[in-house]
Design an enzyme around this catalytic site. Structure first.
Site, PDB file in Angstrom:
ATOM      1  CB  VAL A  28      53.314  40.090   9.553  1.00  0.00           C
ATOM      2  CG1 VAL A  28      51.989  40.959   8.916  1.00  0.00           C
ATOM      3  CG2 VAL A  28      53.090  40.337  11.389  1.00  0.00           C
ATOM      4  NE  ARG A  59      67.229  40.382   9.223  1.00  0.00           N
ATOM      5  CZ  ARG A  59      66.594  40.777  10.393  1.00  0.00           C
ATOM      6  NH1 ARG A  59      66.904  41.696  10.756  1.00  0.00           N
ATOM      7  NH2 ARG A  59      65.804  39.924  10.680  1.00  0.00           N
ATOM      8  CE  LYS A 120      54.323  46.841  17.663  1.00  0.00           C
ATOM      9  NZ  LYS A 120      53.869  45.393  17.165  1.00  0.00           N
ATOM     10  CD  GLU A 144      42.779  49.311  11.702  1.00  0.00           C
ATOM     11  OE1 GLU A 144      41.887  50.252  11.474  1.00  0.00           O
ATOM     12  OE2 GLU A 144      42.893  49.140  13.101  1.00  0.00           O
ATOM     13  CB  ILE A 151      41.316  45.161  17.255  1.00  0.00           C
ATOM     14  CG1 ILE A 151      41.530  43.804  17.937  1.00  0.00           C
ATOM     15  CG2 ILE A 151      40.020  45.808  17.359  1.00  0.00           C
ATOM     16  CD1 ILE A 151      41.652  44.048  19.425  1.00  0.00           C
ATOM     17  N   GLY A 202      55.369  31.101  21.955  1.00  0.00           N
ATOM     18  CA  GLY A 202      55.556  31.875  21.242  1.00  0.00           C
ATOM     19  C   GLY A 202      54.929  33.660  21.224  1.00  0.00           C
ATOM     20  CD  GLU A 205      59.890  39.709  19.650  1.00  0.00           C
ATOM     21  OE1 GLU A 205      61.251  39.978  19.468  1.00  0.00           O
ATOM     22  OE2 GLU A 205      59.059  40.365  19.070  1.00  0.00           O
ATOM     23  CG  ASP A 216      53.980  46.113  21.617  1.00  0.00           C
ATOM     24  OD1 ASP A 216      54.600  46.259  20.291  1.00  0.00           O
ATOM     25  OD2 ASP A 216      53.025  45.627  21.911  1.00  0.00           O
ATOM     26  CE  LYS A 220      50.990  46.967  19.725  1.00  0.00           C
ATOM     27  NZ  LYS A 220      50.840  45.743  20.143  1.00  0.00           N
TER      28      LYS A 220
HETATM   29  P1  NDP Z   1      59.641  39.148  11.851  1.00  0.00           P
HETATM   30  O1  NDP Z   1      60.936  39.429  12.434  1.00  0.00           O
HETATM   31  O2  NDP Z   1      59.119  37.884  11.912  1.00  0.00           O
HETATM   32  O3  NDP Z   1      59.912  39.282  10.251  1.00  0.00           O
HETATM   33  C1  NDP Z   1      60.770  40.704   9.673  1.00  0.00           C
HETATM   34  C2  NDP Z   1      60.996  40.142   8.248  1.00  0.00           C
HETATM   35  O4  NDP Z   1      61.525  41.304   7.885  1.00  0.00           O
HETATM   36  C3  NDP Z   1      61.945  39.253   7.822  1.00  0.00           C
HETATM   37  O5  NDP Z   1      61.445  38.529   6.780  1.00  0.00           O
HETATM   38  C4  NDP Z   1      63.336  39.822   7.691  1.00  0.00           C
HETATM   39  O6  NDP Z   1      64.091  39.372   6.761  1.00  0.00           O
HETATM   40  C5  NDP Z   1      62.800  41.047   7.125  1.00  0.00           C
HETATM   41  N1  NDP Z   1      63.897  42.027   7.308  1.00  0.00           N
HETATM   42  C6  NDP Z   1      64.070  42.873   8.646  1.00  0.00           C
HETATM   43  N2  NDP Z   1      65.344  43.712   8.660  1.00  0.00           N
HETATM   44  C7  NDP Z   1      65.459  43.710   7.308  1.00  0.00           C
HETATM   45  C8  NDP Z   1      66.459  44.380   6.380  1.00  0.00           C
HETATM   46  N3  NDP Z   1      67.353  45.180   7.155  1.00  0.00           N
HETATM   47  N4  NDP Z   1      66.431  44.375   5.030  1.00  0.00           N
HETATM   48  C9  NDP Z   1      65.572  43.189   4.542  1.00  0.00           C
HETATM   49  N5  NDP Z   1      64.652  42.736   5.102  1.00  0.00           N
HETATM   50  C10 NDP Z   1      64.625  42.641   6.421  1.00  0.00           C
HETATM   51  O7  NDP Z   1      58.621  40.392  12.260  1.00  0.00           O
HETATM   52  P2  NDP Z   1      56.987  40.204  12.268  1.00  0.00           P
HETATM   53  O8  NDP Z   1      56.516  39.566  10.889  1.00  0.00           O
HETATM   54  O9  NDP Z   1      56.615  39.639  13.423  1.00  0.00           O
HETATM   55  O10 NDP Z   1      56.851  41.992  12.371  1.00  0.00           O
HETATM   56  C11 NDP Z   1      56.729  42.657  11.191  1.00  0.00           C
HETATM   57  C12 NDP Z   1      56.122  43.982  11.637  1.00  0.00           C
HETATM   58  O11 NDP Z   1      54.794  43.770  12.070  1.00  0.00           O
HETATM   59  C13 NDP Z   1      56.860  44.636  13.052  1.00  0.00           C
HETATM   60  O12 NDP Z   1      56.952  46.233  12.814  1.00  0.00           O
HETATM   61  C14 NDP Z   1      56.146  44.274  13.960  1.00  0.00           C
HETATM   62  O13 NDP Z   1      56.047  45.253  15.002  1.00  0.00           O
HETATM   63  C15 NDP Z   1      54.623  44.267  12.980  1.00  0.00           C
HETATM   64  N6  NDP Z   1      53.611  43.562  14.046  1.00  0.00           N
HETATM   65  C16 NDP Z   1      53.720  42.270  14.157  1.00  0.00           C
HETATM   66  C17 NDP Z   1      52.814  41.524  14.837  1.00  0.00           C
HETATM   67  C18 NDP Z   1      52.985  40.048  15.230  1.00  0.00           C
HETATM   68  O14 NDP Z   1      52.229  39.405  15.880  1.00  0.00           O
HETATM   69  N7  NDP Z   1      54.276  39.359  14.590  1.00  0.00           N
HETATM   70  C19 NDP Z   1      51.746  42.055  15.105  1.00  0.00           C
HETATM   71  C20 NDP Z   1      51.449  43.471  14.889  1.00  0.00           C
HETATM   72  C21 NDP Z   1      52.321  44.104  14.211  1.00  0.00           C
HETATM   73  P3  NDP Z   1      64.778  37.548   7.004  1.00  0.00           P
HETATM   74  O15 NDP Z   1      63.555  36.716   7.264  1.00  0.00           O
HETATM   75  O16 NDP Z   1      65.743  37.317   6.060  1.00  0.00           O
HETATM   76  O17 NDP Z   1      65.344  37.867   8.396  1.00  0.00           O
HETATM   77  N1  HSE Z   2      54.216  41.737  21.108  1.00  0.00           N
HETATM   78  C1  HSE Z   2      53.141  42.172  20.761  1.00  0.00           C
HETATM   79  C2  HSE Z   2      52.036  41.619  21.718  1.00  0.00           C
HETATM   80  C3  HSE Z   2      52.432  42.045  19.457  1.00  0.00           C
HETATM   81  O1  HSE Z   2      52.377  40.936  22.505  1.00  0.00           O
HETATM   82  O2  HSE Z   2      50.626  42.103  21.870  1.00  0.00           O
HETATM   83  C4  HSE Z   2      52.981  42.814  18.195  1.00  0.00           C
HETATM   84  O3  HSE Z   2      52.245  44.099  18.412  1.00  0.00           O
END
Ligand code: NDP
Ligand code: HSE
Length: 459
Positions: A28, A59, A120, A144, A151, A202, A205, A216, A220
């Site tokens: 994201v 990280r 969430k 949101e 959505i 993809g 996970e 999850d 929500k």
């Molecule tokens: P990712 O695992 O792809 O990305 C997480 C990012 O956060 C990475 O860049 C990671 O760093 C960084 N990060 C994690 N922990 C730390 C830390 N301790 N310190 C610094 N940076 C950190 O997650 P997503 O993008 O998939 O999801 C992000 C959020 O969005 C979550 O809360 C998820 O539930 C929510 N979300 C995701 C959706 C999706 O489709 N992916 C849909 C709806 C909500 P590094 O890259 O170095 O590991």
């Molecule tokens: N893992 C969630 C899903 C996406 O399959 O809908 C993030 O909310």
């Protein structure tokens, strides 16, 4: 003679840029960064001031990653999230997990920044204390993206329906499990096979537990219920059952009886309080939720005045989720520029949150019984004893539907007695009564096996 009043300045100073800190550069975060950089002029025009991306916390800043070094300058990456937050007007948290996300959000709020989050899991566990902190500091905490990705559902429930009375929210809010159930229905796959396919694409996970066990969706559901009923609901108050017990037979029999199996998040208000649950359920094929295919999400809202409303779209993925994040970010920027704040968390109704056993729904029960006179009466007697009213009973055909393993319907059991397959549907009954009924049916001598118990929703 009085001094002339100075003419208004025809070119007021441009508003100073708002400093945006991005926490996370994953699926994201990368898309949020890309949009902020590529569409900076549009964002500025819509927000009323430039949104300046001042840094992205990760990280491991040295790790090679897609888009960084090209669309997103590598110099923006930092491993010092705390300093980044301290220096921002707006903080976008898309790192996920409880810590350090919670501490960083609290820190942002304490320093007067508005926060946008997609997290969430954190909101369903710690939402109330974070909302309190944001209200006390007079900043926005927007989310949101935390429910059903792209959505728009949080804003409609919280703002558009603020003058209405929401009765029920029924949603497919997890794309992974919807994809899995859809593949089982359309291609006759088993659960494990469909999950493996979802992982390869993809959607799921490597560890699919959060999706397939319903965590999850439960997070929500807690967020949606809190908004819809102005009552704080945490994830541990959501009755949760995932899809791991759904078999290929269940899915095929569902279709035979005019249903689709869906993992639903359900929040409804009854006379006693609020019932919030996540479980697989049979949905009639003519209900709009039955038509939600693949990894799509949909949320069906029933309100007194508005009647039924359906929200449909992509519930996950980098760009769809970033769209919701950016909408919140522009709103938070606008609020900041006028010195205001979006709606605060409203938990004024504080309704009781009911235990799982108090949920009221209809059920479909499939069982194998000895095929001899009086057995149906015995089965019906058990349901009557528990106050569960039968809607329909049918002895299923000996021929199973395509893709369904043959049951020994009208066959012969191990003891030489004929075996029949019964399909019962009930009128609405309490979860507690149904559980007791199923246990008693299992103890009944002529019952050979309880093949499946599924709730029926959306009727
Ligand atoms: P990712 O695992 O792809 O990305 C997480 C990012 O956060 C990475 O860049 C990671 O760093 C960084 N990060 C994690 N922990 C730390 C830390 N301790 N310190 C610094 N940076 C950190 O997650 P997503 O993008 O998939 O999801 C992000 C959020 O969005 C979550 O809360 C998820 O539930 C929510 N979300 C995701 C959706 C999706 O489709 N992916 C849909 C709806 C909500 P590094 O890259 O170095 O590991
Ligand atoms: N893992 C969630 C899903 C996406 O399959 O809908 C993030 O909310």
């Amino acid at each position: 003679m009085p001094a002339p009043t100075p003419a208004p300045d025809p070119s007021p100073a441009a508003p100073r840029p708002l400093r945006v800190a991005l926490l996370g550069c994953g699926v994201v975060g990368t898309q949020v960064a890309r949009a902020l950089l590529e569409h900076a002029d549009d964002m500025a025009a819509r927000a009323g001031a430039p949104l300046e991306l001042v840094g992205i916390a990760v990280r491991d800043a040295s790790r090679p990653r897609d888009g960084v070094g090209t669309v997103v300058p590598r110099e923006l990456l930092t491993e010092d999230a705390a300093s980044l937050v301290d220096d921002a007007d707006l903080v976008v948290e898309v790192m996920g997990g409880i810590e350090p996300a919670r501490t960083l959000i609290r820190r942002a709020i304490a320093s007067g920044a508005s926060v946008v989050t997609a997290n969430k899991a954190l909101l369903a566990e710690q939402g109330p204390s974070l909302f309190e902190a944001a209200d006390a500091a007079g900043v926005d905490l927007s989310f949101e993206a935390a429910v059903a990705g792209a959505i728009p559902i949080v804003r409609p429930v919280r703002e558009s329906l603020a003058g209405d009375h929401v009765r029920r929210v029924l949603g497919i809010v997890n794309g992974t499990t919807n994809y899995v159930l859809d593949q089982m229905a359309t291609h006759g796959l088993g659960l494990e096979e469909a999950v493996t396919e979802a992982q390869a694409l993809g959607y799921a996970e490597a560890d699919p537990t959060a999706d397939v066990e319903g965590f999850d969706a439960a997070a929500k559901a807690a967020i949606l219920a809190s908004l819809a009923f102005h009552t704080r609901v945490s994830i541990d108050q959501v009755a949760r059952e995932g899809i791991t017990s759904v078999t290929a037979d269940d899915v095929a029999w569902a279709r035979r009886t005019g249903h689709a199996v869906k993992l639903l998040a359900i929040a409804e208000q009854t006379e006693e309080g609020v019932s919030v649950r996540v479980h697989p359920a049979l949905v009639p094929l003519d209900h709009p939720l039955a038509a939600v295919r693949g990894a799509f999400n949909a949320v069906f809202v029933e309100a007194d005045g508005a009647g039924p409303l359906m929200f449909y779209g992509q519930g996950a993925g980098g760009r769809p989720t970033a769209s919701a994040v950016l909408g919140d970010l522009v709103s938070a920027a606008r609020d900041r520029l006028v010195g205001g704040k979006g709606p605060h968390e409203s938990a004024y109704a504080s309704l009781p949150v009911l235990p799982a056993e108090a949920a009221v729904t209809r059920y479909q029960v499939r069982l194998l019984v000895a095929d001899r006179p009086g057995v149906l009466a015995q089965v019906a007697g058990v349901l009557a004893d528990h106050g569960v009213s039968i809607d329909t009973v049918r002895q299923t055909a000996a021929e199973p539907p395509a893709g369904v393993a043959a049951e020994p319907s009208a066959g012969v059991g191990a003891d030489g007695t004929g075996v029949a397959s019964l399909l019962l549907t009930t009128h609405a009954a309490r979860e507690a009564s149904l559980s007791a009924t199923v246990a008693a049916l299992g103890d009944l001598e002529p019952v050979r096996e309880i093949t499946s118990v599924l709730r029926v929703e959306g009727v």
